[in-house]
Design an enzyme around this catalytic site. Structure first.
Site, PDB file in Angstrom:
ATOM      1  N   ASP A 224       0.819  -1.223   0.000  1.00  0.00           N
ATOM      2  CA  ASP A 224       0.000   0.000   0.000  1.00  0.00           C
ATOM      3  C   ASP A 224       0.850   1.269   0.000  1.00  0.00           C
ATOM      4  O   ASP A 224       0.342   2.359  -0.254  1.00  0.00           O
ATOM      5  CB  ASP A 224      -0.930   0.026   1.221  1.00  0.00           C
ATOM      6  CG  ASP A 224      -2.046  -0.999   1.098  1.00  0.00           C
ATOM      7  OD1 ASP A 224      -2.321  -1.453  -0.034  1.00  0.00           O
ATOM      8  OD2 ASP A 224      -2.645  -1.349   2.130  1.00  0.00           O
TER       9      ASP A 224
ATOM     10  N   ARG B 118      -5.116   6.635  -1.502  1.00  0.00           N
ATOM     11  CA  ARG B 118      -3.654   6.697  -1.382  1.00  0.00           C
ATOM     12  C   ARG B 118      -3.020   7.495  -2.525  1.00  0.00           C
ATOM     13  O   ARG B 118      -1.977   8.132  -2.337  1.00  0.00           O
ATOM     14  CB  ARG B 118      -3.060   5.291  -1.294  1.00  0.00           C
ATOM     15  CG  ARG B 118      -3.581   4.523  -0.068  1.00  0.00           C
ATOM     16  CD  ARG B 118      -2.744   3.332   0.282  1.00  0.00           C
ATOM     17  NE  ARG B 118      -3.503   2.392   1.106  1.00  0.00           N
ATOM     18  CZ  ARG B 118      -3.724   2.536   2.412  1.00  0.00           C
ATOM     19  NH1 ARG B 118      -3.233   3.573   3.051  1.00  0.00           N
ATOM     20  NH2 ARG B 118      -4.432   1.623   3.066  1.00  0.00           N
TER      21      ARG B 118
HETATM   22  C1  S3P Z   1      -5.380  -5.608   3.293  1.00  0.00           C
HETATM   23  C2  S3P Z   1      -4.631  -6.327   2.402  1.00  0.00           C
HETATM   24  C3  S3P Z   1      -4.019  -5.760   1.194  1.00  0.00           C
HETATM   25  C4  S3P Z   1      -3.965  -4.239   1.259  1.00  0.00           C
HETATM   26  C5  S3P Z   1      -5.273  -3.653   1.724  1.00  0.00           C
HETATM   27  C6  S3P Z   1      -5.626  -4.162   3.107  1.00  0.00           C
HETATM   28  C7  S3P Z   1      -5.933  -6.281   4.469  1.00  0.00           C
HETATM   29  O1  S3P Z   1      -4.793  -6.120   0.067  1.00  0.00           O
HETATM   30  O2  S3P Z   1      -3.627  -3.709  -0.003  1.00  0.00           O
HETATM   31  O3  S3P Z   1      -5.188  -2.240   1.761  1.00  0.00           O
HETATM   32  O4  S3P Z   1      -6.386  -5.596   5.420  1.00  0.00           O
HETATM   33  O5  S3P Z   1      -5.953  -7.519   4.480  1.00  0.00           O
HETATM   34  P1  S3P Z   1      -4.528  -7.499  -0.752  1.00  0.00           P
HETATM   35  O6  S3P Z   1      -4.912  -8.618   0.118  1.00  0.00           O
HETATM   36  O7  S3P Z   1      -5.407  -7.392  -1.969  1.00  0.00           O
HETATM   37  O8  S3P Z   1      -3.072  -7.468  -1.092  1.00  0.00           O
END
Ligand code: S3P
Length: 427
Positions: free
Chosen positions: A313, A386
């Site tokens: 992120d 973001r």
């Molecule tokens: C998150 C996992 C990530 C991240 C998202 C929050 C989470 O996504 O990008 O902002 O809280 O499990 P992905 O699982 O798609 O990588």
């Protein structure tokens, strides 16, 4: 809106907003556990409020006195069919994790969200939960929301090799596995944030993790707890970078969660030569700390492989950091950026290049040629929080003219106080 431009001397201290991932999960665990869960420092951003509302729709009693949120959980079996389709807003975490929870419910649910959610891939969760016995399908035979989830009380365990590195997918499978009859084994492609595993333990459940392999048996009963949500390193990231790239600056960020599956940006800052000090304040189990950054001379580096999920992120703001570093920064293995709230590879390259950066988008990342001054432009967040915050930090470097940001309101998804906090640093 017109962004703040032409700043030197960012100085001061910020209490960063609470962690988004942990806030979502605190409501979810509270709802599926037996008994009372109290949540302190819950992030009242749009995404987490979507999760809170979703569980109220599923019949869970949740009270908010403005300080503490109290969830009166009655176990998985206490969830009731919602009276209408559940709206997840912009939140990928809400929709994907709820799919895993609803996979074991003895009723059918409909899930939908905004324009961006309607384009996010769901097969990654649909395939494993359907393999476990749920019947989940997307809109018009596609994998995309609106989704229908027909749960079953007879979920089967799964043995699953994950094709993508995703904490959301892993968490959905773990929520389903908690309700299945027998042992599930999930093997991650790369290790991703492990808040779900931590909270299963915190709520009295059992899970064993060995490297990338996770074993979990169902059915399990969880017990309500007290959760204190730490600050979000993903929100802190914007001010970490601001402090490093704006002249004569020093910024102190309090109570930043330092779970090692989330701290890739700290490694990157150190490798680039950034001045960053960490004073740890949390416990071993709940690592947190005060981070201090100062204006630094930076150098380009390569960012790839296992570190990517630990900073996924943060890559938009790291890309901005790299525009202010001498030499080339190469980001690889980050194709997941294409399926975030917007295609973040294209968004970062398009918008920063409009401001004078020299960034090549690639199939799985970005090549950033530094160091480039930035100038005024009209830019857009694409409705992605973001991207919006990253562009505001970029605008601080612009000497004259204006930077106009379209769709600035997206920022409230994870950081409703963002502009107030920024304002505190240059008054
Ligand atoms: C998150 C996992 C990530 C991240 C998202 C929050 C989470 O996504 O990008 O902002 O809280 O499990 P992905 O699982 O798609 O990588």
């Amino acid at each position: 809106m017109d962004l703040v431009v032409n700043k030197v001397n960012l100085n001061g201290m910020i209490d960063v907003p609470s962690d988004k991932s942990i806030s979502h999960r605190s409501i979810m665990f509270g709802a599926i556990a037996q008994g009372k869960t109290t949540i302190k420092n819950f992030l009242r951003g749009d995404d987490c409020l979507s999760t809170l509302k979703a569980f109220k729709d599923l019949g869970v009693k949740i009270e908010d006195d403005g300080e503490t949120i109290t969830v009166y959980g009655t176990g998985f079996s206490g969830l009731k069919q919602a009276k209408q389709a559940i709206d997840v807003g912009n939140s990928g975490t809400t929709i994907r994790l709820i799919m895993g929870i609803l996979a074991g419910a003895p009723f059918t649910s409909q899930l939908f969200g905004d324009h961006s959610i309607a384009k996010r891939p769901m097969n990654r969760v649909m395939l494993p939960i359907n393999q476990m016995g749920a019947k989940c399908s997307g809109h018009d035979g596609t994998e995309f929301p609106p989704l229908t989830v027909e749960g079953t009380e007879k979920l089967q365990p799964i043995n699953y090799q994950m094709p993508v590195a995703s904490a959301q997918v892993k968490s959905a499978i773990l929520f389903a596995a908690l309700q299945a009859q027998g042992e599930s084994v999930v093997v991650e492609k790369e290790k991703t944030r492990d808040h779900t595993e931590d909270m299963i333990r915190q709520f009295g459940g059992e899970i064993s993790v060995s490297g990338k392999e996770i074993r979990i048996s169902g059915p399990q009963k969880l017990v309500g707890q007290e959760v204190i949500v730490p600050g979000d390193i993903s929100s802190a990231a914007f001010f970490l970078v601001a402090g490093l790239i704006i002249a004569d600056s020093r910024i102190v960020l309090n109570n930043v969660g330092l779970n090692p599956t989330r701290t890739g940006i700290i490694d990157v800052i150190e490798q680039m030569g950034g001045k960053l000090t960490i004073e740890e304040t949390g416990s071993m189990a709940n690592k947190a700390g005060t981070l201090t950054v100062e204006t630094s001379e930076l150098k380009g580096i390569e960012i790839s492989g296992e570190i990517i999920p630990r900073l996924i992120d943060e890559l938009p703001i790291i890309a901005l950091l790299a525009t202010q570093a001498e030499g080339i920064t190469i980001i690889r293995d980050a194709e997941e950026l294409k399926v975030k709230e917007t295609n973040r590879i294209d968004a970062v390259a398009n918008e920063l290049n409009k401001m004078g950066a020299n960034i090549e988008p690639t199939d799985d990342g970005l090549i950033i040629h530094g160091k480039t001054p930035l100038h005024s432009a009209k830019v857009t967040s694409y409705g992605d929080h973001r991207i919006g915050m990253m562009l505001q930090i970029a605008a601080l470097l612009v000497k004259d003219g204006t930077v106009e940001l379209e769709k600035a309101e997206a920022i409230s998804v994870s950081y409703p106080r963002f502009f107030d906090d920024l304002n505190k640093l240059y008054r």
